[in-house]
Design a protein around this motif. Structure first.
Motif, short mmCIF file in Angstrom:
data_model
loop_
_atom_site.label_atom_id
_atom_site.label_comp_id
_atom_site.label_asym_id
_atom_site.label_seq_id
_atom_site.Cartn_x
_atom_site.Cartn_y
_atom_site.Cartn_z
N GLN A 1 0.34 -0.84 0.19
CA GLN A 1 0.07 0.05 -0.50
C GLN A 1 1.13 1.28 0.09
N PHE A 2 1.96 0.98 0.63
CA PHE A 2 3.05 2.92 0.13
C PHE A 2 3.65 2.94 -0.62
N SER A 3 3.83 3.89 -1.19
CA SER A 3 4.16 4.04 -3.06
C SER A 3 5.82 4.47 -2.90
N TYR A 4 5.57 4.88 -1.50
CA TYR A 4 7.28 4.71 -1.67
C TYR A 4 7.16 5.23 -0.01
N ALA A 5 8.89 5.32 0.14
CA ALA A 5 9.45 5.14 2.08
C ALA A 5 10.61 6.11 1.92
N PHE A 6 11.03 6.57 3.22
CA PHE A 6 11.78 8.08 3.26
C PHE A 6 12.56 7.21 4.16
N LEU A 7 14.23 7.22 4.14
CA LEU A 7 14.69 6.04 3.66
C LEU A 7 16.44 7.19 5.03
N LYS B 1 20.76 -4.56 1.08
CA LYS B 1 19.96 -5.85 1.65
C LYS B 1 18.08 -5.60 1.45
N ARG B 2 18.47 -4.88 -0.25
CA ARG B 2 16.91 -4.40 -0.58
C ARG B 2 16.43 -5.24 -0.88
N THR B 3 15.44 -5.72 -0.81
CA THR B 3 14.35 -7.36 -1.38
C THR B 3 12.88 -6.33 -1.64
N ASN B 4 12.14 -5.37 -0.87
CA ASN B 4 11.00 -5.09 -1.34
C ASN B 4 11.39 -3.91 -2.54
N PHE B 5 10.40 -4.64 -3.68
CA PHE B 5 11.42 -3.77 -5.35
C PHE B 5 9.78 -2.75 -5.47
N HIS B 6 8.65 -2.86 -4.54
CA HIS B 6 6.81 -2.32 -4.74
C HIS B 6 7.21 -1.24 -4.79
N THR B 7 8.17 -1.58 -3.34
CA THR B 7 8.10 0.94 -2.51
C THR B 7 9.53 0.99 -2.75
N ASN C 1 23.96 4.11 -6.00
CA ASN C 1 23.81 2.91 -4.86
C ASN C 1 22.78 1.92 -4.87
N GLY C 2 21.44 2.70 -5.19
CA GLY C 2 20.44 2.08 -5.38
C GLY C 2 19.15 2.48 -4.80
N PHE C 3 19.27 3.65 -5.01
CA PHE C 3 17.68 4.31 -3.94
C PHE C 3 16.74 4.41 -5.37
N ASP C 4 15.68 4.85 -4.95
CA ASP C 4 15.27 5.57 -6.31
C ASP C 4 15.06 6.55 -6.95
N ALA C 5 15.24 7.65 -5.28
CA ALA C 5 15.27 9.07 -5.49
C ALA C 5 15.36 9.81 -4.34
N GLU D 1 19.45 23.24 -8.36
CA GLU D 1 21.19 22.98 -8.61
C GLU D 1 20.81 21.19 -8.04
N CYS D 2 19.98 21.16 -7.41
CA CYS D 2 20.08 19.36 -6.98
C CYS D 2 18.90 18.99 -8.12
N ARG D 3 18.09 19.42 -8.37
CA ARG D 3 17.42 19.30 -9.94
C ARG D 3 18.03 18.54 -10.88
N THR D 4 18.94 19.73 -10.94
CA THR D 4 19.39 19.44 -12.90
C THR D 4 21.03 18.31 -12.43
N ASN D 5 21.48 17.85 -11.24
CA ASN D 5 22.67 17.14 -11.08
C ASN D 5 21.94 15.33 -10.87
N TYR D 6 20.65 15.69 -10.53
CA TYR D 6 19.54 14.61 -10.22
C TYR D 6 18.92 14.24 -11.70
N ASN D 7 18.21 14.80 -12.75
CA ASN D 7 18.20 14.55 -13.90
C ASN D 7 19.68 14.44 -14.65
N THR D 8 20.53 15.29 -14.50
CA THR D 8 22.08 14.26 -15.12
C THR D 8 22.11 13.13 -15.08
#
Length: 203
Positions: free
Chosen positions: A111-117, A141-147, A166-170, A189-196
């Protein structure tokens, strides 16, 4: 998912003007988290945000306000998620939550679309707040790929690429925005780096 912004937990001068400007710049999701605000304080803040952007807001408190203001996203902090099952009956709202270990993330409901770690790095907004674990390594160690897994804590322009590698989605930004004195510029600036990074890895 573009970089998310989490509100300052405390009052910020001209805050709603900044929020509206961030939305004008293309911000997709803004987490409204004001632990010490009253319901009336929440209402006042929401009412000053352009109504066309309210479906991009995510409420951390006073979930009952969502329907009145056309908000369709609710966040359950870790303690709230663990002490209640209210989130199980929140359809059709889009849900997110917070976790502090990969083990907890792996056990999350679909049910959780995303989670903050967090905190991935020492926090910018909370001095001395850091994890006892190396969360950059724990991601493997991630095994959850639906969130979707969203990195929070100490995220800034300079470390976005290694976080994503390192495997984060966002990513989600807090201190890098509100402690900078230049929230619009820093977000851009952060968005530019992210999009790059995304262009280079997903051509």
């Amino acid at each position: 998912m573009t970089p998310i912004i989490i509100s300052s937990p405390v009052f910020v001068a001209n805050e709603t003007d900044i929020i509206n400007h961030l939305f004008d710049e293309g911000l997709e999701l803004f987490h409204l988290r004001k632990p010490d605000y009253t319901e009336e304080g929440y209402r006042s803040l929401i009412q000053q945000i352009n109504s066309k952007y309210r479906d991009r807001l995510v409420l951390h408190q006073f979930h009952e306000l969502a329907q009145a203001y056309g908000i369709n996203r609710l966040h359950f902090p870790e303690t709230k998620r663990m002490e209640t099952t209210k989130w199980e009956t929140c359809s059709p709202f889009i849900l997110s939550t917070s976790i502090h270990s990969i083990e907890a993330f792996n056990q999350l409901s679909e049910q959780f679309s995303y989670a903050f770690l967090s905190p991935v790095f020492p926090s910018i907004s909370k001095e001395g707040y850091r994890s006892d674990l190396d969360l950059m390594k724990e991601v493997y160690k991630r095994t959850n790929f639906h969130t979707r897994l969203v990195a929070v804590g100490g995220i800034m322009q300079e470390n976005i690429q290694p976080v994503m590698e390192n495997g984060f989605d966002a990513i989600a930004l807090l201190g890098a925005i509100w402690k900078s004195g230049h929230p619009i510029k820093n977000y851009s600036e952060c968005r530019t780096n992210y999009n790059t990074y995304l262009r280079e890895t997903h051509p």
